[in-house]
Write an enzyme that holds these catalytic residues in place. Structure first.
Site, short mmCIF file in Angstrom:
data_model
loop_
_atom_site.label_atom_id
_atom_site.label_comp_id
_atom_site.label_asym_id
_atom_site.label_seq_id
_atom_site.Cartn_x
_atom_site.Cartn_y
_atom_site.Cartn_z
N THR A 125 0.85 -1.15 0.02
CA THR A 125 -0.16 0.02 -0.07
C THR A 125 0.80 1.31 0.32
OG1 THR A 125 -1.82 1.20 1.15
CG2 THR A 125 -0.14 -0.07 2.70
N ARG A 126 0.34 2.29 -0.32
CA ARG A 126 0.97 3.49 -0.61
C ARG A 126 -0.08 4.60 -0.07
NH1 ARG A 126 -1.24 4.38 -5.63
NH2 ARG A 126 -1.71 6.73 -5.86
N HIS B 194 -8.01 1.69 5.83
CA HIS B 194 -9.05 1.98 6.52
C HIS B 194 -9.90 0.43 6.83
CE1 HIS B 194 -9.07 6.19 5.95
NE2 HIS B 194 -8.59 5.65 4.63
N HIS C 184 -9.92 -2.37 4.25
CA HIS C 184 -8.34 -3.08 4.03
C HIS C 184 -8.15 -4.07 5.14
CE1 HIS C 184 -8.00 1.07 2.27
NE2 HIS C 184 -7.65 0.16 0.95
N ARG D 24 -7.03 -4.37 -7.69
CA ARG D 24 -7.46 -4.17 -8.88
C ARG D 24 -6.73 -2.68 -9.34
NH1 ARG D 24 -11.38 -0.41 -10.85
NH2 ARG D 24 -13.03 -1.40 -12.28
#
Length: 575
Positions: free
Chosen positions: A199-200, A204, A207, A293
């Site tokens: 992740t960057r 929340h 996730h 995605r």
């Protein structure tokens, strides 16, 4: 048991060269040097700690060309991303760079020697071909294409490295693990299956639910492995994001998750990037990797379409599944079901069941305006952290950048705008005009083009820092070159955090008016050859193509112009 490194052996150059550390450090004192860029620094750290195994240095021409065209090193090993060290012709000439020479590579932050490179070759890359092959298009809307066009120098040098020391970090040191350290941790806590999550962005509830679900289905643990190197311009800064990650880790079942930071410079290369990310996580010991995605997609291209298809990344990782030896976990879009107070994958929700979602755009809007963010979407601790770093728009800093010819009225407009904003209150207001704190930015000064360029770079840095602190910044240099103005804008947007609000005001007063009303005689002296570098005389003024506002003192009064700028700020909810 953690996964085997890519290529079968972890290329931990720091450990490999530890026994000759003192010799290398002593040699570095007598070697010519190359000071790394921020991206090169990230790449070097992951080369020397083994994160980029099987690489042992920056790619030579044979490896580079093979990777660009075939996603493989020259020896046939799968590796989708060119890892290169760029230098200029000036560097080559002044430093006498040549094959066989040894150079020390230095940290740009503290000048410390990090590694020694033995140069194998020097070659000129085809950057357009690299953009098309690696990134999918030579489109400047792609951040890495923009980087290639504006920041990458004309030559690449290839060669293997000997590691002197890793870069020193002062932030979140306890969360920074090398591949060897993370593998040792997995062994210590007996983790046999590890699902890595890239992740960057802030995380929340969706996730958390996604990663917990993926781990439980595979009877595995979760590695939250966020990028803290270079990401996409405009992303949430890593300091804020790490505080968010720390808050959300407390929401995982006891012992399920672990947080470690990755000093990666992302390329936002979509499908290729997904394969690259899988290789990196494999080197860090993960056995499974979540591919999202539109994984590592940069958004829209110049025609308003996504650069990559939504499942291109998953398809490419699947294609190389047998060589990667890391199991892909396809990202499942999660949606909230209010009737059961839980998250479920979108494709598993029965037709007709009510669902709720908040888009990234909607979340940013709520953060800007102070609107409520519901508990079902995120956690209180996460929202609190985000609000600390991203105050409402009315409290955020901004930069008003007035550009125009000498005597166009830009300085008068800037000073009048400063008075108006001071009258409204609520922020400190900083003013930079040619005859003020940076007199060398005045068109009538006799500084060299190089000094003028450096002054503009300093102006970009200072305005970004002030805007980051919540100030209203008004700058009014001539800045005739588009490249200089773009560089300042990029610095503010990239570095000012929530204050990265930048507005270009083109003061398009005609040259004839500027010259006729020039009481200081600048244009007259320039045409007589007494002054050099005057826009409109011996320097072309490149008018902004996409100014946020265009004004002209021959058709508008100063109060009218100032009012139009105030309205622009109000429209953007900054006043």
């Amino acid at each position: 048991m953690s996964n085997q490194p890519h290529g079968g052996l972890l290329k931990d150059l720091i450990a490999r060269d530890e026994h000759i550390h003192e010799n290398l450090k002593a040699e570095a004192r007598s070697l010519p040097d190359i000071v790394l860029t921020e991206r090169q620094l990230c790449d070097l750290e992951l080369i020397t700690n083994g994160g980029f195994s099987p690489l042992e240095g920056f790619m030579n021409e044979a490896d580079y060309k093979s990777v660009v065209d075939t996603l493989r090193l020259a020896d046939g090993t799968l590796f989708p991303m060119p890892i290169t060290l760029d230098v200029s012709q000036h560097d080559i000439d002044t430093k006498s760079i040549a094959p066989g020479m040894r150079f020390v590579l230095r940290d740009p932050r503290d000048d410390e020697p990090l590694a020694i490179i033995t140069i194998e070759d020097i070659y000129r890359p085809d950057l357009v071909h690299e953009a098309i092959q690696v990134l999918g298009a030579d489109d400047p809307a792609h951040p890495s294409v923009s980087y290639l066009r504006n920041k990458v120098k004309e030559f690449y040098i290839g060669g293997k490295l000997q590691a002197i020391q890793p870069p020193t970090h002062f932030d979140y040191v306890a969360l920074r693990y090398t591949p060897a350290e993370l593998r040792a941790h997995f062994k210590k806590v007996a983790w046999r299956k590890v699902v890595a999550f890239q992740t960057r962005n802030p995380m929340h509830r969706a996730h958390r639910e996604l990663t917990v679900r993926a781990a439980r289905q595979r009877q595995a643990n979760v590695l939250i492995h966020p990028v803290v190197g270079l990401t996409k311009p405009g992303d949430v800064d890593h300091y804020t994001r790490v505080r968010v990650y720390e808050a959300i880790m407390a929401k995982y079942p006891n012992g399920m998750g672990h947080l470690a930071l990755l000093p990666l410079a992302m390329r936002m290369a979509g499908p290729r990037e997904a394969v690259w990310h899988a290789i990196i996580r494999k080197n860090f010991g993960a056995t499974h990797f979540i591919v999202g995605r539109d994984h590592a997609g940069p958004g829209k291209n110049s025609h308003g379409k996504d650069f990559y298809g939504p499942y291109d990344a998953q398809d490419l990782v699947s294609k190389y599944h047998e060589e990667l030896h890391i199991e892909m976990v396809p990202f499942q879009m999660m949606t909230y079901i209010p009737s059961t107070d839980e998250y479920q994958p979108v494709d598993e929700v029965p037709k007709g069941v009510q669902t709720l979602d908040i888009s990234g755009t909607e979340l940013r809007k709520r953060l800007r305006t102070g609107a409520a963010i519901p508990d079902w979407f995120s956690y209180d601790a996460v929202v609190k952290t985000l609000r600390e770093s991203y105050p409402p728009r009315s409290k955020q800093g901004f930069v008003i950048f007035l550009t125009g010819l000498h005597n166009s009225g830009k300085d008068v407009i800037a000073k009048a705008l400063q008075v108006t904003l001071n009258q409204q209150g609520g922020r400190s207001v900083s003013l930079f005009v040619g005859d003020g704190i940076l007199p060398e930015l005045d068109a009538a000064s006799s500084v060299s083009p190089e000094e003028h360029s450096k002054s503009l770079q300093r102006l970009g840095f200072v305005t970004a820092e002030l805007a980051r602190a919540g100030a209203a910044v008004i700058a009014a240099p001539v800045a005739p070159q588009k490249s200089s103005r773009d560089a300042i804008r990029e610095t503010v947007i990239h570095s000012a955090g929530a204050g990265g609000n930048f507005f270009t005001i083109h003061v398009a007063t005609p040259l004839e008016h500027c010259e006729v009303n020039d009481r200081k005689g600048v244009y007259q002296r320039a045409r007589a050859g007494e002054l050099k570098g005057i826009a409109g005389v011996d320097v072309v003024y490149e008018a902004p193509e996409r100014a946020d506002l265009t004004v002209d003192v021959t058709t508008q009064s100063i109060p009218e112009i100032v009012h139009s700028i105030v309205l622009l700020l109000e429209t953007n909810s900054l006043l």
